[in-house]
Design an enzyme around this catalytic site. Sequence first.
Site, PDB file in Angstrom:
ATOM      1  N   ASN A   9      51.344  46.427  26.751  1.00 17.68           N
ATOM      2  CA  ASN A   9      52.609  47.115  26.492  1.00 17.68           C
ATOM      3  C   ASN A   9      53.500  46.137  25.721  1.00 17.68           C
ATOM      4  OD1 ASN A   9      55.044  48.408  26.495  1.00 17.68           O
ATOM      5  ND2 ASN A   9      55.347  48.356  28.724  1.00 17.68           N
ATOM      6  N   TRP A  10      53.594  46.363  24.433  1.00 21.12           N
ATOM      7  CA  TRP A  10      54.392  45.442  23.592  1.00 21.12           C
ATOM      8  C   TRP A  10      55.883  45.599  23.813  1.00 21.12           C
ATOM      9  CZ3 TRP A  10      52.027  45.501  17.928  1.00 21.12           C
ATOM     10  CH2 TRP A  10      50.717  45.006  17.988  1.00 21.12           C
ATOM     11  N   LYS A  11      56.291  46.684  24.459  1.00 17.38           N
ATOM     12  CA  LYS A  11      57.717  47.009  24.596  1.00 17.38           C
ATOM     13  C   LYS A  11      58.352  47.007  23.191  1.00 17.38           C
ATOM     14  CE  LYS A  11      57.416  45.364  29.261  1.00 17.38           C
ATOM     15  NZ  LYS A  11      58.038  44.785  30.441  1.00 17.38           N
ATOM     16  N   HIS A  90      57.697  54.186  33.041  1.00 20.51           N
ATOM     17  CA  HIS A  90      57.868  52.729  33.141  1.00 20.51           C
ATOM     18  C   HIS A  90      59.245  52.431  33.737  1.00 20.51           C
ATOM     19  CE1 HIS A  90      58.319  48.535  32.097  1.00 20.51           C
ATOM     20  NE2 HIS A  90      57.012  48.494  31.925  1.00 20.51           N
ATOM     21  N   GLU A  92      61.426  50.393  33.009  1.00 20.93           N
ATOM     22  CA  GLU A  92      62.498  50.213  32.013  1.00 20.93           C
ATOM     23  C   GLU A  92      62.993  51.562  31.504  1.00 20.93           C
ATOM     24  OE1 GLU A  92      60.384  47.387  29.562  1.00 20.93           O
ATOM     25  OE2 GLU A  92      60.461  45.993  31.252  1.00 20.93           O
ATOM     26  N   GLU A 160      53.661  48.528  39.163  1.00 21.71           N
ATOM     27  CA  GLU A 160      54.417  47.403  38.598  1.00 21.71           C
ATOM     28  C   GLU A 160      55.644  47.144  39.461  1.00 21.71           C
ATOM     29  OE1 GLU A 160      53.595  46.766  34.160  1.00 21.71           O
ATOM     30  OE2 GLU A 160      55.017  48.407  34.280  1.00 21.71           O
ATOM     31  N   GLY A 166      58.369  40.639  33.858  1.00 22.70           N
ATOM     32  CA  GLY A 166      59.079  39.734  32.958  1.00 22.70           C
ATOM     33  C   GLY A 166      59.727  38.550  33.655  1.00 22.70           C
ATOM     34  N   SER A 205      54.003  40.271  35.190  1.00 23.13           N
ATOM     35  CA  SER A 205      53.708  38.855  34.950  1.00 23.13           C
ATOM     36  C   SER A 205      52.210  38.530  35.026  1.00 23.13           C
ATOM     37  CB  SER A 205      54.507  37.966  35.926  1.00 23.13           C
ATOM     38  OG  SER A 205      55.894  38.111  35.686  1.00 23.13           O
ATOM     39  N   GLY A 226      52.645  42.929  29.781  1.00 18.67           N
ATOM     40  CA  GLY A 226      53.780  42.895  28.861  1.00 18.67           C
ATOM     41  C   GLY A 226      53.748  41.633  28.028  1.00 18.67           C
ATOM     42  N   GLY A 227      54.543  40.648  28.426  1.00 15.95           N
ATOM     43  CA  GLY A 227      54.731  39.423  27.643  1.00 15.95           C
ATOM     44  C   GLY A 227      53.443  38.769  27.159  1.00 15.95           C
TER      45      GLY A 227
HETATM   46  P1  13P Z   1      55.345  41.456  31.929  1.00 19.72           P
HETATM   47  O1  13P Z   1      53.840  41.300  31.857  1.00 19.72           O
HETATM   48  O2  13P Z   1      56.060  40.847  30.787  1.00 19.72           O
HETATM   49  O3  13P Z   1      55.853  41.033  33.271  1.00 19.72           O
HETATM   50  O4  13P Z   1      55.645  43.027  31.806  1.00 19.72           O
HETATM   51  C1  13P Z   1      54.979  43.903  32.641  1.00 19.72           C
HETATM   52  C2  13P Z   1      55.226  45.286  32.191  1.00 19.72           C
HETATM   53  O5  13P Z   1      56.310  45.811  32.348  1.00 19.72           O
HETATM   54  C3  13P Z   1      54.147  45.975  31.484  1.00 19.72           C
HETATM   55  O6  13P Z   1      54.410  47.330  31.358  1.00 19.72           O
END
Ligand code: 13P
Length: 244
Positions: A9-11, A90, A92, A160, A166, A205, A226-227
């Site tokens: 997930n690149w966001k 998600h 977010e 999650e 994050g 994470s 994510g990251g």
């Molecule tokens: P991180 O891996 O950056 O913690 O993000 C997780 C996430 O929200 C993936 O959808």
Amino acid sequence: MTQRLVIANWKMNGDLAFVEALASSLPSLANVQTVIAPPAVYALRLAELAQEVFKVGLQDVGRHESGAHTGEVSAAMARDLGASVVLVGHSERRSEHAEDDAAVAAKCEQITAAELMPVICVGETLAERESGKAIDRVRAQVMAQRQCLRNAKEVAIAYEPIWAIGTGKSATATEAVQMHQAIRGALEEVAPLAAPEIRILYGGSVNAENAPELFAYSDIQGVLVGGASLDTEQFAAIIRAAAN
Ligand code: 13P
């Protein structure tokens, strides 16, 4: 449920140069299904480059089929772009766009109607975990999607915990496994026929270091990253960990 699912997930990150670079840098492993979910505007180019190495996902779609909804992308458009997977709910989206379980259900319905695979994201806040309410909260989020879980040809859940997103503070494998088992129980209650085929992913994470430990457990059938998915070497290492 033979293949593990590894989703990036690149966001709101990445650019066209990264799209081009990533496509040629990922391993193709028989027992791992890799999905890349870039910002929607990059999906078409990514799909052109995907070959058989990965599938393309979107991070969200609109809750309506079409019409006067400025800024929205529909599930049918996602399919048109070459996406076959869509993240929905998600944390977010839930917090920044006030999406509740009803909105998630409406989106899920659009995604399944377009014959795409929804990945339903669920998770508790730190306050909910510290007050012992994590399992009840997550079970309720899963059960609110019963229609989608029953109707989808293919669907996955991504657990999650919000406090792990994050933050660099992943849930321990034991915490993740305990929640995955609770989710599995909820799936068996609300969608008994579909449940055995539904993969449950962990996200929060995840990185190249902690992935091997997570994948040591059969209850963890994939990860949502994510990251660490923005670093191609690290993401490739996570894919290799999923294969072992
Ligand atoms: P991180 O891996 O950056 O913690 O993000 C997780 C996430 O929200 C993936 O959808």
